[in-house]
Design a protein around this motif. Structure first.
Motif, PDB file in Angstrom:
ATOM      1  N   GLN A  69      18.133  -1.705  -4.306  1.00  0.00           N
ATOM      2  CA  GLN A  69      19.016  -1.816  -5.478  1.00  0.00           C
ATOM      3  C   GLN A  69      20.066  -2.901  -5.285  1.00  0.00           C
ATOM      4  O   GLN A  69      20.324  -3.690  -6.213  1.00  0.00           O
ATOM      5  CB  GLN A  69      19.711  -0.486  -5.741  1.00  0.00           C
ATOM      6  N   GLU A  70      20.649  -2.964  -4.112  1.00  0.00           N
ATOM      7  CA  GLU A  70      21.772  -3.870  -3.878  1.00  0.00           C
ATOM      8  C   GLU A  70      21.378  -5.185  -3.211  1.00  0.00           C
ATOM      9  O   GLU A  70      22.028  -6.209  -3.435  1.00  0.00           O
ATOM     10  CB  GLU A  70      22.828  -3.159  -3.003  1.00  0.00           C
ATOM     11  N   TYR A  71      20.355  -5.159  -2.376  1.00  0.00           N
ATOM     12  CA  TYR A  71      19.952  -6.357  -1.625  1.00  0.00           C
ATOM     13  C   TYR A  71      18.423  -6.495  -1.696  1.00  0.00           C
ATOM     14  O   TYR A  71      17.727  -6.334  -0.680  1.00  0.00           O
ATOM     15  CB  TYR A  71      20.410  -6.258  -0.167  1.00  0.00           C
ATOM     16  N   PRO A  72      17.884  -6.788  -2.868  1.00  0.00           N
ATOM     17  CA  PRO A  72      16.423  -6.733  -3.055  1.00  0.00           C
ATOM     18  C   PRO A  72      15.628  -7.700  -2.197  1.00  0.00           C
ATOM     19  O   PRO A  72      14.438  -7.482  -1.963  1.00  0.00           O
ATOM     20  CB  PRO A  72      16.257  -7.056  -4.546  1.00  0.00           C
ATOM     21  N   ASP A  73      16.260  -8.764  -1.698  1.00  0.00           N
ATOM     22  CA  ASP A  73      15.533  -9.736  -0.889  1.00  0.00           C
ATOM     23  C   ASP A  73      15.493  -9.387   0.597  1.00  0.00           C
ATOM     24  O   ASP A  73      14.816 -10.061   1.379  1.00  0.00           O
ATOM     25  CB  ASP A  73      16.149 -11.131  -1.042  1.00  0.00           C
ATOM     26  N   MET A  74      16.219  -8.345   1.004  1.00  0.00           N
ATOM     27  CA  MET A  74      16.260  -7.999   2.418  1.00  0.00           C
ATOM     28  C   MET A  74      14.933  -7.387   2.859  1.00  0.00           C
ATOM     29  O   MET A  74      14.343  -6.566   2.161  1.00  0.00           O
ATOM     30  CB  MET A  74      17.394  -7.007   2.709  1.00  0.00           C
ATOM     31  N   ALA A  75      14.454  -7.788   4.024  1.00  0.00           N
ATOM     32  CA  ALA A  75      13.230  -7.222   4.584  1.00  0.00           C
ATOM     33  C   ALA A  75      13.529  -5.847   5.182  1.00  0.00           C
ATOM     34  O   ALA A  75      14.600  -5.632   5.757  1.00  0.00           O
ATOM     35  CB  ALA A  75      12.664  -8.144   5.649  1.00  0.00           C
ATOM     36  N   VAL A  76      12.570  -4.917   5.037  1.00  0.00           N
ATOM     37  CA  VAL A  76      12.759  -3.553   5.531  1.00  0.00           C
ATOM     38  C   VAL A  76      11.481  -3.053   6.196  1.00  0.00           C
ATOM     39  O   VAL A  76      10.394  -3.129   5.614  1.00  0.00           O
ATOM     40  CB  VAL A  76      13.146  -2.585   4.398  1.00  0.00           C
ATOM     41  N   ALA A  96       9.003  -0.901   0.716  1.00  0.00           N
ATOM     42  CA  ALA A  96       9.163  -1.210   2.132  1.00  0.00           C
ATOM     43  C   ALA A  96       8.186  -2.318   2.487  1.00  0.00           C
ATOM     44  O   ALA A  96       7.074  -2.373   1.962  1.00  0.00           O
ATOM     45  CB  ALA A  96       8.881   0.031   2.984  1.00  0.00           C
ATOM     46  N   ASP A  97       8.587  -3.225   3.371  1.00  0.00           N
ATOM     47  CA  ASP A  97       7.706  -4.316   3.774  1.00  0.00           C
ATOM     48  C   ASP A  97       6.659  -3.857   4.776  1.00  0.00           C
ATOM     49  O   ASP A  97       5.576  -4.435   4.852  1.00  0.00           O
ATOM     50  CB  ASP A  97       8.525  -5.458   4.387  1.00  0.00           C
ATOM     51  N   ASP A  98       6.973  -2.836   5.552  1.00  0.00           N
ATOM     52  CA  ASP A  98       6.015  -2.350   6.539  1.00  0.00           C
ATOM     53  C   ASP A  98       6.375  -0.910   6.900  1.00  0.00           C
ATOM     54  O   ASP A  98       7.506  -0.450   6.651  1.00  0.00           O
ATOM     55  CB  ASP A  98       6.044  -3.234   7.796  1.00  0.00           C
ATOM     56  N   TYR A  99       5.408  -0.213   7.476  1.00  0.00           N
ATOM     57  CA  TYR A  99       5.588   1.190   7.865  1.00  0.00           C
ATOM     58  C   TYR A  99       4.976   1.332   9.249  1.00  0.00           C
ATOM     59  O   TYR A  99       3.763   1.205   9.415  1.00  0.00           O
ATOM     60  CB  TYR A  99       4.892   2.103   6.860  1.00  0.00           C
ATOM     61  N   VAL A 100       5.807   1.559  10.259  1.00  0.00           N
ATOM     62  CA  VAL A 100       5.362   1.612  11.642  1.00  0.00           C
ATOM     63  C   VAL A 100       5.590   3.024  12.168  1.00  0.00           C
ATOM     64  O   VAL A 100       6.687   3.581  12.037  1.00  0.00           O
ATOM     65  CB  VAL A 100       6.121   0.593  12.507  1.00  0.00           C
ATOM     66  N   ILE A 101       4.540   3.593  12.766  1.00  0.00           N
ATOM     67  CA  ILE A 101       4.602   4.986  13.218  1.00  0.00           C
ATOM     68  C   ILE A 101       4.957   5.036  14.700  1.00  0.00           C
ATOM     69  O   ILE A 101       4.371   4.323  15.523  1.00  0.00           O
ATOM     70  CB  ILE A 101       3.259   5.689  12.956  1.00  0.00           C
ATOM     71  N   LEU A 156       5.396 -14.791  -5.781  1.00  0.00           N
ATOM     72  CA  LEU A 156       5.258 -13.381  -6.155  1.00  0.00           C
ATOM     73  C   LEU A 156       6.049 -12.520  -5.174  1.00  0.00           C
ATOM     74  O   LEU A 156       5.967 -12.721  -3.962  1.00  0.00           O
ATOM     75  CB  LEU A 156       3.783 -12.977  -6.131  1.00  0.00           C
ATOM     76  N   PRO A 157       6.818 -11.541  -5.665  1.00  0.00           N
ATOM     77  CA  PRO A 157       7.661 -10.714  -4.793  1.00  0.00           C
ATOM     78  C   PRO A 157       6.874  -9.601  -4.121  1.00  0.00           C
ATOM     79  O   PRO A 157       7.048  -8.405  -4.404  1.00  0.00           O
ATOM     80  CB  PRO A 157       8.695 -10.148  -5.777  1.00  0.00           C
ATOM     81  N   LEU A 158       6.004  -9.953  -3.189  1.00  0.00           N
ATOM     82  CA  LEU A 158       5.126  -8.987  -2.543  1.00  0.00           C
ATOM     83  C   LEU A 158       5.683  -8.544  -1.197  1.00  0.00           C
ATOM     84  O   LEU A 158       6.304  -9.333  -0.482  1.00  0.00           O
ATOM     85  CB  LEU A 158       3.734  -9.593  -2.326  1.00  0.00           C
ATOM     86  N   THR A 159       5.442  -7.294  -0.850  1.00  0.00           N
ATOM     87  CA  THR A 159       5.704  -6.852   0.509  1.00  0.00           C
ATOM     88  C   THR A 159       4.634  -7.456   1.420  1.00  0.00           C
ATOM     89  O   THR A 159       3.611  -7.975   0.954  1.00  0.00           O
ATOM     90  CB  THR A 159       5.668  -5.320   0.630  1.00  0.00           C
ATOM     91  N   LEU A 160       4.840  -7.353   2.739  1.00  0.00           N
ATOM     92  CA  LEU A 160       3.860  -7.902   3.671  1.00  0.00           C
ATOM     93  C   LEU A 160       2.505  -7.239   3.485  1.00  0.00           C
ATOM     94  O   LEU A 160       1.472  -7.918   3.449  1.00  0.00           O
ATOM     95  CB  LEU A 160       4.345  -7.713   5.112  1.00  0.00           C
ATOM     96  N   SER A 161       2.478  -5.926   3.340  1.00  0.00           N
ATOM     97  CA  SER A 161       1.199  -5.222   3.189  1.00  0.00           C
ATOM     98  C   SER A 161       0.504  -5.616   1.900  1.00  0.00           C
ATOM     99  O   SER A 161      -0.723  -5.797   1.871  1.00  0.00           O
ATOM    100  CB  SER A 161       1.430  -3.706   3.226  1.00  0.00           C
ATOM    101  N   GLU A 162       1.264  -5.778   0.825  1.00  0.00           N
ATOM    102  CA  GLU A 162       0.681  -6.202  -0.452  1.00  0.00           C
ATOM    103  C   GLU A 162       0.112  -7.616  -0.336  1.00  0.00           C
ATOM    104  O   GLU A 162      -0.975  -7.899  -0.844  1.00  0.00           O
ATOM    105  CB  GLU A 162       1.722  -6.130  -1.556  1.00  0.00           C
ATOM    106  N   TYR A 163       0.855  -8.491   0.334  1.00  0.00           N
ATOM    107  CA  TYR A 163       0.369  -9.864   0.532  1.00  0.00           C
ATOM    108  C   TYR A 163      -0.946  -9.858   1.314  1.00  0.00           C
ATOM    109  O   TYR A 163      -1.910 -10.547   0.945  1.00  0.00           O
ATOM    110  CB  TYR A 163       1.402 -10.715   1.276  1.00  0.00           C
ATOM    111  N   LEU A 164      -1.002  -9.110   2.418  1.00  0.00           N
ATOM    112  CA  LEU A 164      -2.204  -9.085   3.247  1.00  0.00           C
ATOM    113  C   LEU A 164      -3.398  -8.538   2.480  1.00  0.00           C
ATOM    114  O   LEU A 164      -4.528  -9.025   2.638  1.00  0.00           O
ATOM    115  CB  LEU A 164      -1.949  -8.260   4.511  1.00  0.00           C
ATOM    116  N   LEU A 165      -3.171  -7.536   1.648  1.00  0.00           N
ATOM    117  CA  LEU A 165      -4.251  -6.981   0.832  1.00  0.00           C
ATOM    118  C   LEU A 165      -4.762  -8.021  -0.163  1.00  0.00           C
ATOM    119  O   LEU A 165      -5.972  -8.272  -0.268  1.00  0.00           O
ATOM    120  CB  LEU A 165      -3.756  -5.736   0.098  1.00  0.00           C
TER     121      LEU A 165
END
Length: 234
Positions: A69-76, A96-101, A156-165
């Protein structure tokens, strides 16, 4: 120096991973609960947030929502022991840009951070980095070095996972990929959970693309759909 916000309530994990980050010349600011993380976000600038989900006070997902909401360009990056499909889908739906377990190799985490920061830094500095002739290309184009997709020259405002797909489908347009094959392309062998996470990524991609470029092949998986083809959901 890249600035990292690291939200983790378990002291040992926080200390070890923060030390690895510092060894790679990241400036790391640590938070042990969600409220502290939000307070730090309000007072400092960060390039990337690495967020545990189950933490005291605000959860990592609530901090993610605040960042978007406040910092939409920040990577997470979400870094958590929660490996259930529902939580992962919720995180990706919140961009989220990525999800690491956890547990995770510190070196793998650092590689994920490096990849995401390279892509987001390119977005902030465009258009100077990419050749203007390439950027003017009509339709979809992929910049593999910068991990960025463009449509009619617009990033395009894609997350890393969306870009890779999207990149995977785009590079082999005649091939139909199963969900399992796409998971291997996006997460390598680190993903634990239901393959329906791919459906969540496709749903988000279809919202962000100016036209539907992903075809659903019933009973198999997904394929790149060239502009003008019948609706990819069929």
């Amino acid at each position: 120096m890249r600035r990292i916000l690291f939200l983790e309530d378990e002291p040992t994990i926080r200390e070890v991973l923060a030390e690895y980050m510092k060894m790679q010349r990241y400036e790391v600011t640590e938070a042990c609960d969600g409220d502290e993380a939000v307070a730090l976000l309000k007072s400092q600038n960060f390039d990337l947030a690495v967020l545990d989900i189950i933490v005291p006070k605000r959860s990592g997902l609530e901090v993610l929502a605040y960042i978007r909401q406040e910092y939409p360009d920040m990577a997470v990056i979400m870094l958590t022991a929660l490996d259930d499909e529902q939580t992962q889908v919720k995180a990706f739906n919140a961009y989220a840009d990525d999800y690491v377990i956890k547990p995770v190799s510190p070196l793998i985490l650092l590689k994920r951070m490096e990849t995401i920061l390279r892509r987001t830094t390119h977005n902030r500095t465009s258009p100077g980095i990419k050749d203007q002739t390439d950027r003017a290309e009509q339709g979809l184009s992929i910049d593999q070095d910068a991990y960025q997709a463009y449509y009619d020259g617009q990033a395009l405002p894609l997350t890393l996972s969306e870009y890779l797909l999207l990149s995977t489908l785009y590079q082999e347009p005649q091939r139909v990929f199963t969900r399992e094959q796409l998971i291997l392309r996006i997460f390598n062998e680190e993903y634990i959970g239901n393959d329906r996470i791919i459906d969540a990524h496709v749903k988000n991609l279809r919202k962000k693309l100016p036209m539907n470029l992903i075809k659903t092949v019933i009973g198999v998986g997904y394929q790149y759909a060239s502009p003008g083809e019948k609706d990819g959901r069929n």
